[in-house]
Write a protein that holds these residues in place. Structure first.
Motif, PDB file in Angstrom:
ATOM      1  N   GLY A 243      -3.324  -9.524   2.594  1.00 51.21           N
ATOM      2  CA  GLY A 243      -2.893  -8.714   1.444  1.00 51.21           C
ATOM      3  C   GLY A 243      -4.021  -8.473   0.460  1.00 51.21           C
ATOM      4  N   LEU A 244      -4.789  -9.515   0.167  1.00 54.38           N
ATOM      5  CA  LEU A 244      -5.920  -9.365  -0.765  1.00 54.38           C
ATOM      6  C   LEU A 244      -6.933  -8.367  -0.206  1.00 54.38           C
ATOM      7  CD1 LEU A 244      -6.289 -13.124  -1.766  1.00 54.38           C
ATOM      8  CD2 LEU A 244      -5.687 -11.231  -3.314  1.00 54.38           C
ATOM      9  N   HIS A 245      -7.183  -8.462   1.098  1.00 55.59           N
ATOM     10  CA  HIS A 245      -8.103  -7.525   1.752  1.00 55.59           C
ATOM     11  C   HIS A 245      -7.558  -6.092   1.641  1.00 55.59           C
ATOM     12  CE1 HIS A 245     -11.063  -6.124   4.712  1.00 55.59           C
ATOM     13  NE2 HIS A 245     -10.073  -5.394   5.202  1.00 55.59           N
ATOM     14  N   ALA A 246      -6.249  -5.933   1.870  1.00 56.14           N
ATOM     15  CA  ALA A 246      -5.651  -4.595   1.835  1.00 56.14           C
ATOM     16  C   ALA A 246      -5.705  -3.996   0.430  1.00 56.14           C
ATOM     17  CB  ALA A 246      -4.203  -4.663   2.324  1.00 56.14           C
ATOM     18  N   LEU A 247      -5.513  -4.812  -0.600  1.00 51.55           N
ATOM     19  CA  LEU A 247      -5.588  -4.290  -1.976  1.00 51.55           C
ATOM     20  C   LEU A 247      -6.965  -3.681  -2.240  1.00 51.55           C
ATOM     21  CD1 LEU A 247      -3.838  -7.058  -4.146  1.00 51.55           C
ATOM     22  CD2 LEU A 247      -2.886  -4.883  -3.353  1.00 51.55           C
ATOM     23  N   ASP A 248      -7.991  -4.320  -1.685  1.00 49.15           N
ATOM     24  CA  ASP A 248      -9.356  -3.839  -1.913  1.00 49.15           C
ATOM     25  C   ASP A 248      -9.742  -2.660  -1.022  1.00 49.15           C
ATOM     26  OD1 ASP A 248      -9.859  -5.731  -3.854  1.00 49.15           O
ATOM     27  OD2 ASP A 248     -10.598  -7.229  -2.418  1.00 49.15           O
ATOM     28  N   HIS A 249      -9.152  -2.575   0.171  1.00 50.90           N
ATOM     29  CA  HIS A 249      -9.671  -1.613   1.157  1.00 50.90           C
ATOM     30  C   HIS A 249      -8.661  -0.588   1.682  1.00 50.90           C
ATOM     31  CE1 HIS A 249     -13.413  -3.903   1.349  1.00 50.90           C
ATOM     32  NE2 HIS A 249     -12.673  -4.995   1.442  1.00 50.90           N
ATOM     33  N   HIS A 250      -7.361  -0.806   1.502  1.00 54.08           N
ATOM     34  CA  HIS A 250      -6.400   0.055   2.190  1.00 54.08           C
ATOM     35  C   HIS A 250      -5.484   0.862   1.276  1.00 54.08           C
ATOM     36  CE1 HIS A 250      -6.683  -2.451   6.201  1.00 54.08           C
ATOM     37  NE2 HIS A 250      -7.819  -1.867   5.868  1.00 54.08           N
ATOM     38  N   VAL A 251      -5.732   0.862  -0.017  1.00 55.44           N
ATOM     39  CA  VAL A 251      -4.844   1.633  -0.907  1.00 55.44           C
ATOM     40  C   VAL A 251      -5.312   3.090  -0.983  1.00 55.44           C
ATOM     41  CG1 VAL A 251      -3.861   1.874  -3.208  1.00 55.44           C
ATOM     42  CG2 VAL A 251      -4.170  -0.403  -2.224  1.00 55.44           C
ATOM     43  N   GLU A 252      -6.551   3.302  -1.358  1.00 58.34           N
ATOM     44  CA  GLU A 252      -7.035   4.680  -1.527  1.00 58.34           C
ATOM     45  C   GLU A 252      -6.992   5.462  -0.208  1.00 58.34           C
ATOM     46  OE1 GLU A 252      -7.473   6.368  -4.305  1.00 58.34           O
ATOM     47  OE2 GLU A 252      -6.725   4.526  -5.231  1.00 58.34           O
ATOM     48  N   ARG A 253      -7.167   4.745   0.909  1.00 62.20           N
ATOM     49  CA  ARG A 253      -7.166   5.441   2.201  1.00 62.20           C
ATOM     50  C   ARG A 253      -5.793   6.006   2.576  1.00 62.20           C
ATOM     51  NH1 ARG A 253      -4.311   3.782   5.666  1.00 62.20           N
ATOM     52  NH2 ARG A 253      -5.073   5.367   7.106  1.00 62.20           N
ATOM     53  N   LEU A 254      -4.743   5.655   1.826  1.00 62.31           N
ATOM     54  CA  LEU A 254      -3.430   6.251   2.097  1.00 62.31           C
ATOM     55  C   LEU A 254      -3.484   7.775   1.974  1.00 62.31           C
ATOM     56  CD1 LEU A 254      -1.133   3.697   0.225  1.00 62.31           C
ATOM     57  CD2 LEU A 254      -1.330   3.994   2.713  1.00 62.31           C
ATOM     58  N   ARG A 255      -4.455   8.263   1.172  1.00 63.39           N
ATOM     59  CA  ARG A 255      -4.666   9.718   1.082  1.00 63.39           C
ATOM     60  C   ARG A 255      -4.880  10.340   2.459  1.00 63.39           C
ATOM     61  NH1 ARG A 255      -5.461  10.471  -4.125  1.00 63.39           N
ATOM     62  NH2 ARG A 255      -6.351   8.628  -5.092  1.00 63.39           N
ATOM     63  N   ASP A 256      -5.599   9.625   3.314  1.00 65.06           N
ATOM     64  CA  ASP A 256      -5.866  10.138   4.674  1.00 65.06           C
ATOM     65  C   ASP A 256      -4.555  10.261   5.442  1.00 65.06           C
ATOM     66  OD1 ASP A 256      -8.545  10.036   4.036  1.00 65.06           O
ATOM     67  OD2 ASP A 256      -8.825   8.043   4.909  1.00 65.06           O
ATOM     68  N   ASP A 257      -3.680   9.243   5.307  1.00 66.61           N
ATOM     69  CA  ASP A 257      -2.380   9.300   5.993  1.00 66.61           C
ATOM     70  C   ASP A 257      -1.587  10.516   5.504  1.00 66.61           C
ATOM     71  OD1 ASP A 257      -3.089   6.932   7.174  1.00 66.61           O
ATOM     72  OD2 ASP A 257      -1.732   5.678   6.002  1.00 66.61           O
TER      73      ASP A 257
END
Ligand SMILES: *Cc1c(COP(=O)(O)O)cnc(C)c1O
Length: 341
Positions: A243-257
């Protein structure tokens, strides 16, 4: 089914990335039931801060986060007022009734409800209708294809709920998607609710985990019930580290989805077998005319290598996630067009 099937069934099917697995392997851990797990404590602190709430509780699933909210806010015999086709009503196996003695009652439609809808429902208590012990919001709206519930309407509902002294829970399994799509901060979106649940295992790509956020006393009571519900884990930092890793790396990339879901809609909207609904986030919906059985289309698509299921009887959903890149989207469009075109 071909070897390199493209899995568009759900954003829960994504697998942890190599970097996420490395973060999990390195995680500092302890026994979370003693409050000893530094990774869980850090995740709870960060998510509470992000949502502008005093406290957060790490739990195994979104359903458990929601059901702890139901159990903590209500008393047996209460009603829970939610929109039509809310996840809590359709996909949580009647657990408000089974675990808390609470009856879910639908108001509005699948796109949400208004303060006026809620006001009517509360007025009906005068004539013996069950008391609304909990008001329920969901953002994004899952069954409606990941639509963002407009903030102004949620704020009006929150004000009415406050006037009547009714607690309000926000099912924010995909609140991250609403944040990225609307530009509103997570805290702004969460500000309407007394408690908020968020999932790590949908668009954020974690293998496991959700958080329930709210006031200190509320979260302390939910923490006690988490043990009763079987959700108290021990060295859960292994999971919290994802979860900590995702907060740093996987939030902004939701734009791609979101961009890729739009591409699916655009690439498939001229097919005459359905009506394509323009997506706002990561879910594209395709509605069949004349109440057709959606699985009659999904079955051959699965055979051709595009894994998908009906959203409901006459509707197909295609869900984009971090396991699906631009090439996979183009390939999916090609395969779907060749089967249904
Ligand atoms: C996925 C989801 C949940 C929780 O689901 P779990 O599978 O229990 O983690 C809750 N609400 C919504 C809207 C969801 O999409």
């Amino acid at each position: 089914m071909s070897a390199q099937a493209i899995d568009l069934r759900s954003d829960t099917v994504s697998k942890p990335t190599v970097a996420m697995r490395e973060a999990m392997a390195r995680a500092a851990v302890g026994d979370d039931c003693y409050g000893d797990d530094p990774s869980v404590n850090e995740l709870e602190r960060r998510v509470a801060q992000l949502l502008g709430k005093p406290a957060a509780l790490f739990v195994p699933s979104g359903t458990m986060a929601n059901q702890l909210a139901v159990a903590t806010h209500t008393r047996p015999g209460d009603a829970l007022a939610c929109m039509v086709e809310a996840h809590v009503q359709v996909h949580e196996d009647a657990s408000p009734a089974r675990l808390s003695g609470v009856q879910a009652m639908e108001i509005g439609d699948r796109h949400g409800f208004s303060a006026a809808d809620l006001d009517e429902r509360i007025s009906e208590e005068r004539w013996g209708w069950p008391r609304v012990g909990l008001v329920w919001l969901e953002n994004t709206l899952g069954l409606a294809g990941g639509r963002v519930w407009p903030l102004a309407q949620m704020q009006a509902i929150a004000e009415l709920a406050r006037t009547h002294a009714r607690p309000l829970h926000l099912d924010g399994a995909r609140l991250w998607n609403a944040h990225v799509a609307s530009g509103c901060s997570m805290a702004e979106l969460a500000s309407v609710a007394d408690s908020v649940s968020v999932c790590l295992s949908k668009g954020l790509g974690c293998p496991v985990g959700s958080l329930l956020c709210g006031e200190l006393e509320f979260v302390a009571r939910a923490r006690a019930s988490r043990h009763a519900f079987g959700g108290a884990l021990r060295q859960a930092g292994i999971l919290a580290a994802a979860g900590l890793h995702a907060l740093d790396h996987h939030v902004e990339r939701l734009r791609d989805d979101h961009r890729r879901a739009r591409r699916l809609w655009q690439g498939l909207s001229d097919l005459s077998c359905w009506r394509a609904i323009e997506p706002e986030t990561n879910i594209a919906l395709f509605e069949l005319p004349d109440r057709g059985d959606a699985d009659l289309l999904c079955a051959p698509l699965r055979e051709a290598g595009v894994l998908c299921y009906p959203n409901k009887y006459a509707e197909i959903r295609l869900v984009v996630h971090l396991g699906v890149d631009d090439n996979a989207i183009e390939q999916a469009i090609e395969w779907i067009r060749s089967v249904l075109g």
